[in-house]
Design a protein around this motif. Structure first.
Motif, PDB file in Angstrom:
ATOM      1  N   GLU A   1      36.137  46.331  27.892  1.00 19.10           N
ATOM      2  CA  GLU A   1      35.146  45.346  28.035  1.00 19.10           C
ATOM      3  C   GLU A   1      35.251  44.427  29.102  1.00 19.10           C
ATOM      4  O   GLU A   1      34.523  43.782  29.641  1.00 19.10           O
ATOM      5  CB  GLU A   1      35.255  44.682  26.763  1.00 19.10           C
ATOM      6  N   LYS A   2      36.512  44.116  29.424  1.00 21.48           N
ATOM      7  CA  LYS A   2      37.020  43.199  30.459  1.00 21.48           C
ATOM      8  C   LYS A   2      36.487  43.989  31.932  1.00 21.48           C
ATOM      9  O   LYS A   2      36.097  43.234  32.672  1.00 21.48           O
ATOM     10  CB  LYS A   2      38.633  42.982  30.711  1.00 21.48           C
ATOM     11  N   PHE A   3      36.763  45.219  32.067  1.00 15.87           N
ATOM     12  CA  PHE A   3      36.489  45.900  33.140  1.00 15.87           C
ATOM     13  C   PHE A   3      34.588  45.717  33.434  1.00 15.87           C
ATOM     14  O   PHE A   3      34.322  45.405  34.307  1.00 15.87           O
ATOM     15  CB  PHE A   3      36.793  47.247  33.065  1.00 15.87           C
ATOM     16  N   ALA A   4      34.178  45.720  32.143  1.00 16.60           N
ATOM     17  CA  ALA A   4      32.648  46.033  32.044  1.00 16.60           C
ATOM     18  C   ALA A   4      32.110  44.591  32.433  1.00 16.60           C
ATOM     19  O   ALA A   4      31.142  44.617  33.241  1.00 16.60           O
ATOM     20  CB  ALA A   4      32.072  46.370  30.747  1.00 16.60           C
ATOM     21  N   PHE A   5      32.667  43.617  31.942  1.00 20.32           N
ATOM     22  CA  PHE A   5      32.370  42.036  32.389  1.00 20.32           C
ATOM     23  C   PHE A   5      32.485  41.936  33.740  1.00 20.32           C
ATOM     24  O   PHE A   5      31.418  41.356  34.410  1.00 20.32           O
ATOM     25  CB  PHE A   5      33.356  41.117  31.401  1.00 20.32           C
ATOM     26  N   GLN A   6      33.611  42.313  34.465  1.00 16.16           N
ATOM     27  CA  GLN A   6      33.773  41.960  36.039  1.00 16.16           C
ATOM     28  C   GLN A   6      32.760  42.863  36.758  1.00 16.16           C
ATOM     29  O   GLN A   6      32.199  42.465  37.737  1.00 16.16           O
ATOM     30  CB  GLN A   6      34.984  42.564  36.351  1.00 16.16           C
ATOM     31  N   ALA A   7      32.758  44.276  36.212  1.00 14.27           N
ATOM     32  CA  ALA A   7      31.679  45.197  36.931  1.00 14.27           C
ATOM     33  C   ALA A   7      30.258  44.440  36.896  1.00 14.27           C
ATOM     34  O   ALA A   7      29.402  44.625  37.772  1.00 14.27           O
ATOM     35  CB  ALA A   7      31.728  46.360  36.477  1.00 14.27           C
ATOM     36  N   GLU A   8      29.718  43.774  35.967  1.00 14.56           N
ATOM     37  CA  GLU A   8      28.507  43.447  35.957  1.00 14.56           C
ATOM     38  C   GLU A   8      28.185  42.078  36.796  1.00 14.56           C
ATOM     39  O   GLU A   8      27.209  41.656  37.289  1.00 14.56           O
ATOM     40  CB  GLU A   8      28.168  42.849  34.184  1.00 14.56           C
ATOM     41  N   GLN A   9      29.741  41.529  37.073  1.00 15.57           N
ATOM     42  CA  GLN A   9      29.345  40.237  38.022  1.00 15.57           C
ATOM     43  C   GLN A   9      29.902  40.702  39.506  1.00 15.57           C
ATOM     44  O   GLN A   9      29.008  40.021  40.325  1.00 15.57           O
ATOM     45  CB  GLN A   9      30.751  39.505  37.801  1.00 15.57           C
ATOM     46  N   GLU A  10      30.185  42.036  39.656  1.00 13.17           N
ATOM     47  CA  GLU A  10      30.387  42.401  40.827  1.00 13.17           C
ATOM     48  C   GLU A  10      29.470  43.778  41.246  1.00 13.17           C
ATOM     49  O   GLU A  10      29.759  44.821  40.686  1.00 13.17           O
ATOM     50  CB  GLU A  10      31.953  42.905  41.236  1.00 13.17           C
ATOM     51  N   GLN A  11      28.576  43.630  42.178  1.00 12.71           N
ATOM     52  CA  GLN A  11      27.535  44.644  42.389  1.00 12.71           C
ATOM     53  C   GLN A  11      28.256  46.284  42.901  1.00 12.71           C
ATOM     54  O   GLN A  11      27.784  47.004  42.928  1.00 12.71           O
ATOM     55  CB  GLN A  11      26.512  44.252  43.427  1.00 12.71           C
ATOM     56  N   SER A  12      29.296  45.626  44.083  1.00  8.99           N
ATOM     57  CA  SER A  12      30.087  47.048  44.303  1.00  8.99           C
ATOM     58  C   SER A  12      30.520  47.781  43.394  1.00  8.99           C
ATOM     59  O   SER A  12      30.481  49.074  43.533  1.00  8.99           O
ATOM     60  CB  SER A  12      31.130  46.508  45.268  1.00  8.99           C
ATOM     61  N   ILE A  13      31.264  47.201  42.222  1.00  9.87           N
ATOM     62  CA  ILE A  13      31.675  48.006  41.210  1.00  9.87           C
ATOM     63  C   ILE A  13      30.409  48.653  40.441  1.00  9.87           C
ATOM     64  O   ILE A  13      30.581  49.897  40.055  1.00  9.87           O
ATOM     65  CB  ILE A  13      32.382  47.232  40.291  1.00  9.87           C
ATOM     66  N   ALA A  14      29.683  48.114  40.059  1.00 11.00           N
ATOM     67  CA  ALA A  14      28.176  48.682  39.548  1.00 11.00           C
ATOM     68  C   ALA A  14      27.791  49.790  40.171  1.00 11.00           C
ATOM     69  O   ALA A  14      27.399  50.836  39.650  1.00 11.00           O
ATOM     70  CB  ALA A  14      27.277  47.452  39.087  1.00 11.00           C
ATOM     71  N   ARG A  15      27.451  49.463  41.570  1.00 13.65           N
ATOM     72  CA  ARG A  15      27.069  50.727  42.321  1.00 13.65           C
ATOM     73  C   ARG A  15      27.867  51.925  42.355  1.00 13.65           C
ATOM     74  O   ARG A  15      27.364  52.824  42.262  1.00 13.65           O
ATOM     75  CB  ARG A  15      26.754  50.005  43.731  1.00 13.65           C
TER      76      ARG A  15
END
Length: 549
Positions: free
Chosen positions: A429-443
């Motif tokens: 969930e920590k990963f998911a929270f950061q991924a939602e904040q950082e578009q490069s990870i979500a992409r």
């Protein structure tokens, strides 16, 4: 409107154009995502428009606690409609620090909410680096007159070489940036000076160093009882700013030489670890290293030191734990778990191994090793007509701020000829929270999902659960954490909670897995609740690759 006022308003665009010529300019939206930068910023920070737009405001700051706390304090202030001014350390695209004088200006909408923010910055890196060089030469902290961290290392090593018995006392001012934002720039300097004076008066004759903005170290031969007395001394000698007593508290740790640690580096690391442990129990304490903490830290140092050798010698092993699909009553997935058996350390489990690997940068090599092993296994199972996927735990550090994780993963799958749909990636969930904040990870996640790779949200219910990232990230499965399964039969509220989590997962269209299932009673109850799959010792213990066939 008078002609004078008209002239002034007409001149404003010209003034801004002049500022943009000489200053670094950045703009963000209300969420802190960068929407504009000028060329001065790109030159100083080494970013390109393609890579910087859409980045988070927080990514421009160092990843350590001090850097992120400073970023939080700036954002909290402008979110309230207040400007911010001060000196900050930022990071270039390559992770190199640079320093600026920053003015942060919020733009609020009619409802009083933040609409956007503009940051005007003047590069002062050369001045800061010159000051740091002078301090390093002089071994003196410019502002307080205390030893610098360079001098502290030299003095500590002298003490160690002389085999002196001493305590390495690390002290930090609690909630410093909150206190700072309540004061003027002049008051901030007064606060540090007054605190320094109290350190000197209490620890008379002992070497004192300034480690950071609000962090200090004292080398003393006095016992724990004396060091802890500094807390009472601060209460008796409060700091006054503008005739008001400041609500000041400190936290600290005491690490002894040679009883606890035997080198400067170990003393520093142990102090930081102890401070972090104390933070979980609340601030306002100066605590010595407990026997358990001492044992844990020594083990961490050994793991850190030997991990590279373990990788080079291929001493790491991957075990696989089966996951049973309820509908088919068949094992359709194995979770890959990295393990390390060392002759000195014994068994090193993933919970120990992974955080250390994230700190020392070896997480990338370990992640690639596990994925390659998992892909090879998936291919062997396919050859045996077994339709089974392998799930692999992944770290947010592996994704970084570029597309390297996607390229690395797809390269491994190409080399092993493993279809992408045979690999699942488990994120916390920590990963998911950061991924939602950082578009490069979500992409990257979305690009990997498009190839057929599935994402599983691990440890569901234990961290930063958010409806937003569950909607926006390409998650197809959630895994209920074993902490809930453990008390499923003994605590009625836990049973209700798990039922709610399963129902929630189903409503969101997720495939719901329960991990940590160890008994038939747990299995039967979860099956009755409608869970899609279960994993745990009741289904099967982690096994070696050749035990699966």
């Amino acid at each position: 409107m008078s002609s004078a006022n008209t002239t002034t308003l007409n001149e404003l665009p010209q003034i801004m154009d002049s500022l943009i010529q000489f200053l670094m300019v950045t703009r963000t939206d209300s969420e802190g995502l960068i929407t504009y930068t000028n060329n001065n910023f790109l030159v100083a920070s080494d970013w390109t428009p393609k890579r910087i737009l859409g980045k988070s405001f927080w990514q421009m700051f160092p990843e350590d606690k001090e850097g992120q706390t400073r970023a939080d304090a700036i954002w909290d202030r402008i979110s309230c409609g207040k400007s911010w001014f001060g000196k900050v350390e930022k990071l270039s695209r390559n992770g190199e620090p640079y320093y600026v004088k920053m003015v942060a200006i919020p733009m609020m909408n009619d409802a009083g909410s933040l609409e956007s923010a503009t940051f005007l910055e003047l590069d002062i890196t050369e001045d800061v680096e010159l000051q740091e060089k002078l301090q390093q030469i002089a071994f003196i902290d410019f502002e307080t007159g205390l030893m610098s961290r360079h001098k502290l290392e030299a003095v500590t090593n002298e003490y160690i070489n002389e085999n002196r018995h001493f305590s390495f006392v690390y002290i930090t001012i609690d909630h410093y940036y909150t206190l700072k934002d309540l004061q003027s720039n002049e008051s901030e300097s007064v606060l540090i000076q007054e605190f320094t004076n109290r350190l000197k008066r209490y620890f008379q004759g002992d070497p004192i160093a300034r480690m950071g903005v609000s962090q200090f170290v004292v080398l003393t031969g006095f016992g724990d009882w004396f060091v802890q007395g500094f807390l009472e001394f601060l209460k008796e000698q409060p700091i006054y700013l503008d005739n008001h007593s400041l609500p000041l508290s400190v936290s600290g740790s005491i690490v002894r030489f040679p009883e606890d640690q035997q080198s400067y580096t170990q003393l520093i690391k142990a102090s930081m670890a102890a401070i972090s442990n104390h933070a979980d129990q609340g601030s306002g304490k100066i605590a010595s290293l407990s026997a358990d903490s001492h044992k844990d830290l020594n083990r961490r140092f050994i793991i850190d030191k030997k991990l590279l050798t373990a990788l080079d010698h291929q001493n790491l092993q991957v075990f696989y734990q089966p996951q049973l699909d309820i509908a088919t009553n068949k094992v359709q997935v194995y979770e890959a778990l990295v393990r390390w058996e060392d002759e000195d350390l014994g068994y090193v489990n993933p919970d120990e191994l992974i955080p250390i690997a994230e700190e020392n940068g070896l997480i990338h090599a370990i992640g690639a090793y596990v994925i390659e092993e998992a892909a090879n296994l998936a291919m062997e199972l396919m050859k045996n007509d077994q339709d089974i996927s392998i799930s692999v735990n992944t770290s947010v550090r592996e994704f970084g701020d570029s597309s390297q994780m996607k390229e690395k993963l797809m390269g491994i799958l190409k080399d092993t000829k493993c279809p992408p749909e045979k690999i699942q990636l488990e994120i916390t969930e920590k990963f998911a929270f950061q991924a939602e904040q950082e578009q490069s990870i979500a992409r990257q996640m979305k690009a990997l999902k498009d190839t057929g790779i599935q994402f599983i949200l691990d440890d569901f219910g234990t961290g930063y659960a958010s409806f937003r990232y569950m909607q926006h990230l390409p998650i197809s499965k959630v895994k209920i954490d074993k902490v809930f399964v453990n008390s499923l039969l003994t605590m009625p509220k836990t049973k209700q909670l798990v039922e709610g989590m399963i129902l929630f997962g189903k409503t969101m269209g997720f495939y719901v897995i329960a991990e940590g299932v160890e008994t038939k009673e747990q299995f039967d109850l979860l099956k009755e609740m409608g869970v899609d799959a279960v994993q745990g010792y009741y289904i099967g213990a982690p096994m070696k690759r050749d035990e699966i066939y």
